[in-house]
Write a protein that holds these residues in place. Sequence first.
Motif, PDB file in Angstrom:
ATOM      1  N   ILE A   1      16.838  62.235   5.712  1.00 53.23           N
ATOM      2  CA  ILE A   1      16.552  61.023   4.949  1.00 53.23           C
ATOM      3  C   ILE A   1      15.557  61.360   3.848  1.00 53.23           C
ATOM      4  CG2 ILE A   1      15.766  58.630   5.054  1.00 53.23           C
ATOM      5  CD1 ILE A   1      18.254  59.208   6.745  1.00 53.23           C
ATOM      6  N   LEU A   2      15.988  61.255   2.603  1.00 52.67           N
ATOM      7  CA  LEU A   2      15.093  61.515   1.474  1.00 52.67           C
ATOM      8  C   LEU A   2      14.053  60.399   1.383  1.00 52.67           C
ATOM      9  CD1 LEU A   2      17.711  62.591  -1.222  1.00 52.67           C
ATOM     10  CD2 LEU A   2      16.231  64.078   0.139  1.00 52.67           C
ATOM     11  N   HIS A   3      12.790  60.785   1.451  1.00 47.37           N
ATOM     12  CA  HIS A   3      11.700  59.801   1.411  1.00 47.37           C
ATOM     13  C   HIS A   3      10.697  60.224   0.353  1.00 47.37           C
ATOM     14  CE1 HIS A   3       8.100  57.557   2.905  1.00 47.37           C
ATOM     15  NE2 HIS A   3       9.015  56.619   3.025  1.00 47.37           N
ATOM     16  N   SER A   4      10.526  59.376  -0.647  1.00 52.57           N
ATOM     17  CA  SER A   4       9.724  59.725  -1.816  1.00 52.57           C
ATOM     18  C   SER A   4       8.316  60.195  -1.462  1.00 52.57           C
ATOM     19  CB  SER A   4       9.648  58.509  -2.756  1.00 52.57           C
ATOM     20  OG  SER A   4       8.804  58.762  -3.844  1.00 52.57           O
ATOM     21  N   ARG A   5       7.635  59.479  -0.588  1.00 47.28           N
ATOM     22  CA  ARG A   5       6.245  59.818  -0.265  1.00 47.28           C
ATOM     23  C   ARG A   5       6.151  61.192   0.393  1.00 47.28           C
ATOM     24  NH1 ARG A   5       2.219  59.416   3.610  1.00 47.28           N
ATOM     25  NH2 ARG A   5       0.200  58.692   2.809  1.00 47.28           N
ATOM     26  N   ASP A   6       7.047  61.465   1.330  1.00 40.48           N
ATOM     27  CA  ASP A   6       7.028  62.762   2.009  1.00 40.48           C
ATOM     28  C   ASP A   6       7.387  63.895   1.058  1.00 40.48           C
ATOM     29  OD1 ASP A   6       6.325  61.509   4.361  1.00 40.48           O
ATOM     30  OD2 ASP A   6       8.387  61.399   5.116  1.00 40.48           O
ATOM     31  N   ILE A   7       8.294  63.620   0.135  1.00 38.18           N
ATOM     32  CA  ILE A   7       8.672  64.634  -0.854  1.00 38.18           C
ATOM     33  C   ILE A   7       7.493  64.939  -1.771  1.00 38.18           C
ATOM     34  CG2 ILE A   7      10.116  65.044  -2.898  1.00 38.18           C
ATOM     35  CD1 ILE A   7      12.369  63.556  -1.425  1.00 38.18           C
TER      36      ILE A   7
ATOM     37  N   ASN B   1      27.781  43.495  -3.751  1.00 34.57           N
ATOM     38  CA  ASN B   1      27.269  43.702  -2.398  1.00 34.57           C
ATOM     39  C   ASN B   1      25.855  44.263  -2.503  1.00 34.57           C
ATOM     40  OD1 ASN B   1      29.763  42.941  -1.472  1.00 34.57           O
ATOM     41  ND2 ASN B   1      30.389  44.972  -0.784  1.00 34.57           N
ATOM     42  N   ILE B   2      24.925  43.684  -1.752  1.00 34.49           N
ATOM     43  CA  ILE B   2      23.521  44.078  -1.818  1.00 34.49           C
ATOM     44  C   ILE B   2      23.111  44.761  -0.523  1.00 34.49           C
ATOM     45  CG2 ILE B   2      21.148  43.235  -2.053  1.00 34.49           C
ATOM     46  CD1 ILE B   2      22.279  40.871  -3.650  1.00 34.49           C
ATOM     47  N   PHE B   3      22.399  45.898  -0.669  1.00 35.90           N
ATOM     48  CA  PHE B   3      21.920  46.652   0.482  1.00 35.90           C
ATOM     49  C   PHE B   3      20.410  46.829   0.387  1.00 35.90           C
ATOM     50  CE2 PHE B   3      26.228  47.869  -0.453  1.00 35.90           C
ATOM     51  CZ  PHE B   3      26.857  47.987   0.775  1.00 35.90           C
ATOM     52  N   VAL B   4      19.699  46.497   1.456  1.00 38.39           N
ATOM     53  CA  VAL B   4      18.256  46.715   1.527  1.00 38.39           C
ATOM     54  C   VAL B   4      17.942  47.399   2.849  1.00 38.39           C
ATOM     55  CG1 VAL B   4      17.681  44.740   0.068  1.00 38.39           C
ATOM     56  CG2 VAL B   4      17.822  44.442   2.536  1.00 38.39           C
ATOM     57  N   GLU B   5      16.819  48.105   2.861  1.00 36.36           N
ATOM     58  CA  GLU B   5      16.430  48.788   4.091  1.00 36.36           C
ATOM     59  C   GLU B   5      15.826  47.803   5.083  1.00 36.36           C
ATOM     60  OE1 GLU B   5      14.795  52.892   4.097  1.00 36.36           O
ATOM     61  OE2 GLU B   5      13.023  51.923   4.954  1.00 36.36           O
ATOM     62  N   SER B   6      16.261  47.886   6.323  1.00 37.20           N
ATOM     63  CA  SER B   6      15.726  47.026   7.374  1.00 37.20           C
ATOM     64  C   SER B   6      14.274  47.393   7.654  1.00 37.20           C
ATOM     65  CB  SER B   6      16.559  47.179   8.650  1.00 37.20           C
ATOM     66  OG  SER B   6      15.992  46.444   9.703  1.00 37.20           O
ATOM     67  N   ARG B   7      13.396  46.363   7.726  1.00 37.53           N
ATOM     68  CA  ARG B   7      11.968  46.582   7.971  1.00 37.53           C
ATOM     69  C   ARG B   7      11.532  46.068   9.333  1.00 37.53           C
ATOM     70  NH1 ARG B   7      10.335  50.007   3.846  1.00 37.53           N
ATOM     71  NH2 ARG B   7      11.139  49.277   1.847  1.00 37.53           N
TER      72      ARG B   7
ATOM     73  N   PHE C   1      21.541  44.610   5.653  1.00 37.91           N
ATOM     74  CA  PHE C   1      20.373  45.408   6.002  1.00 37.91           C
ATOM     75  C   PHE C   1      20.837  46.740   6.571  1.00 37.91           C
ATOM     76  CE2 PHE C   1      18.649  41.117   6.062  1.00 37.91           C
ATOM     77  CZ  PHE C   1      17.445  41.304   5.400  1.00 37.91           C
ATOM     78  N   SER C   2      20.219  47.806   6.101  1.00 33.35           N
ATOM     79  CA  SER C   2      20.581  49.158   6.532  1.00 33.35           C
ATOM     80  C   SER C   2      19.386  49.809   7.209  1.00 33.35           C
ATOM     81  CB  SER C   2      21.019  49.993   5.323  1.00 33.35           C
ATOM     82  OG  SER C   2      21.309  51.320   5.700  1.00 33.35           O
ATOM     83  N   LYS C   3      19.557  50.257   8.439  1.00 35.38           N
ATOM     84  CA  LYS C   3      18.476  50.946   9.148  1.00 35.38           C
ATOM     85  C   LYS C   3      18.332  52.359   8.594  1.00 35.38           C
ATOM     86  CE  LYS C   3      18.947  48.284  13.413  1.00 35.38           C
ATOM     87  NZ  LYS C   3      19.193  48.327  14.869  1.00 35.38           N
ATOM     88  N   LYS C   4      17.100  52.869   8.630  1.00 34.57           N
ATOM     89  CA  LYS C   4      16.819  54.178   8.046  1.00 34.57           C
ATOM     90  C   LYS C   4      17.737  55.263   8.615  1.00 34.57           C
ATOM     91  CE  LYS C   4      12.583  55.010   6.940  1.00 34.57           C
ATOM     92  NZ  LYS C   4      12.652  55.159   5.461  1.00 34.57           N
ATOM     93  N   LYS C   5      17.996  55.198   9.905  1.00 33.72           N
ATOM     94  CA  LYS C   5      18.816  56.229  10.548  1.00 33.72           C
ATOM     95  C   LYS C   5      20.263  56.222  10.080  1.00 33.72           C
ATOM     96  CE  LYS C   5      19.917  53.427  14.647  1.00 33.72           C
ATOM     97  NZ  LYS C   5      19.791  53.330  16.125  1.00 33.72           N
ATOM     98  N   GLU C   6      20.676  55.155   9.394  1.00 37.20           N
ATOM     99  CA  GLU C   6      22.046  55.079   8.896  1.00 37.20           C
ATOM    100  C   GLU C   6      22.260  55.967   7.675  1.00 37.20           C
ATOM    101  OE1 GLU C   6      22.946  50.963   8.267  1.00 37.20           O
ATOM    102  OE2 GLU C   6      22.582  50.422  10.353  1.00 37.20           O
ATOM    103  N   ASN C   7      21.173  56.525   7.138  1.00 41.33           N
ATOM    104  CA  ASN C   7      21.272  57.503   6.045  1.00 41.33           C
ATOM    105  C   ASN C   7      21.979  56.924   4.824  1.00 41.33           C
ATOM    106  OD1 ASN C   7      21.058  59.919   4.684  1.00 41.33           O
ATOM    107  ND2 ASN C   7      22.736  60.914   5.762  1.00 41.33           N
ATOM    108  N   ASN C   8      21.464  55.794   4.355  1.00 41.02           N
ATOM    109  CA  ASN C   8      22.041  55.122   3.194  1.00 41.02           C
ATOM    110  C   ASN C   8      21.565  55.829   1.919  1.00 41.02           C
ATOM    111  OD1 ASN C   8      22.198  53.157   0.931  1.00 41.02           O
ATOM    112  ND2 ASN C   8      22.981  51.781   2.514  1.00 41.02           N
ATOM    113  N   ILE C   9      22.467  56.552   1.282  1.00 39.72           N
ATOM    114  CA  ILE C   9      22.131  57.362   0.103  1.00 39.72           C
ATOM    115  C   ILE C   9      21.638  56.484  -1.056  1.00 39.72           C
ATOM    116  CG2 ILE C   9      23.088  58.850  -1.706  1.00 39.72           C
ATOM    117  CD1 ILE C   9      22.731  60.371   0.818  1.00 39.72           C
TER     118      ILE C   9
END
Length: 237
Positions: A61-67, A147-153, A190-198
């Motif tokens: 999972i590409l994560h800006s802060r960790d990168i 279609n709208i996709f957001v990360e589940s929090r 809503f997309s969970k992080k583990k779903e690897n939504n590019i």
Amino acid sequence: MSKTLFLFIDESGHHGLKKIQQEFPVFLLCVCVFDKNYYQTEFIRLMEEIKIKYFPNKNIILHSRDIRKWQKDFKCLGDINKRKSFYEDLEVIFKKSDFKIISSAIKKNELIQHYGPNADNPYSISFAFILERAIFLSDNLGYDSINIFVESRGKKEDERLFSQFQMIVSNGTFYVKPNKFKKKIKDFLFSKKKENNIGIQTADLIAYPIATKVLFPERINLAFNVFIFLNFILYYF
């Protein structure tokens, strides 16, 4: 044939107004807009290739802060040569890719100075703005649906955001009437992080550089320069 736009939304900064972090007093929503077929057949493949090349795992999972901090799964980017190569390859992908960016940034101190205790929630302002622009864009490009996709929090956070979405769609805005929103927007997912939504990961990579550009326009911002050539709409208060 029906044409569908995919919208992937991520944020940078915190939307609250009670306690403003003065080192980062901005809230930004970033939306990456893709043609559905292009996203599914081309863009996912391009991003998976760069994941495999550098990490090497297409499911990372590409994560800006960790990168940015070269931590967790991205420790390898502590190597300056590898980091340079990674950003160069990312720039190549963005240059050859066909997508657009809609972004709304709120400078929270200025919002409060202007409206005082009547200041609206920055998330509400930004969310309405990007939904309006998504409608305008879909009309201009001849798309039938969105279609709208957001990360589940989390359950409560997701319910709060979905309620906000429903309120905008039900009431409309100054520029877009409710029936227009209802006609165009078919899904809000809503997309969970583990779903690897590019798509959401791409929005995450782009959100922080835009926010820092708004806060510090004169500062060198190499990450911002990676996608400055892309067609994007930026609004900020």
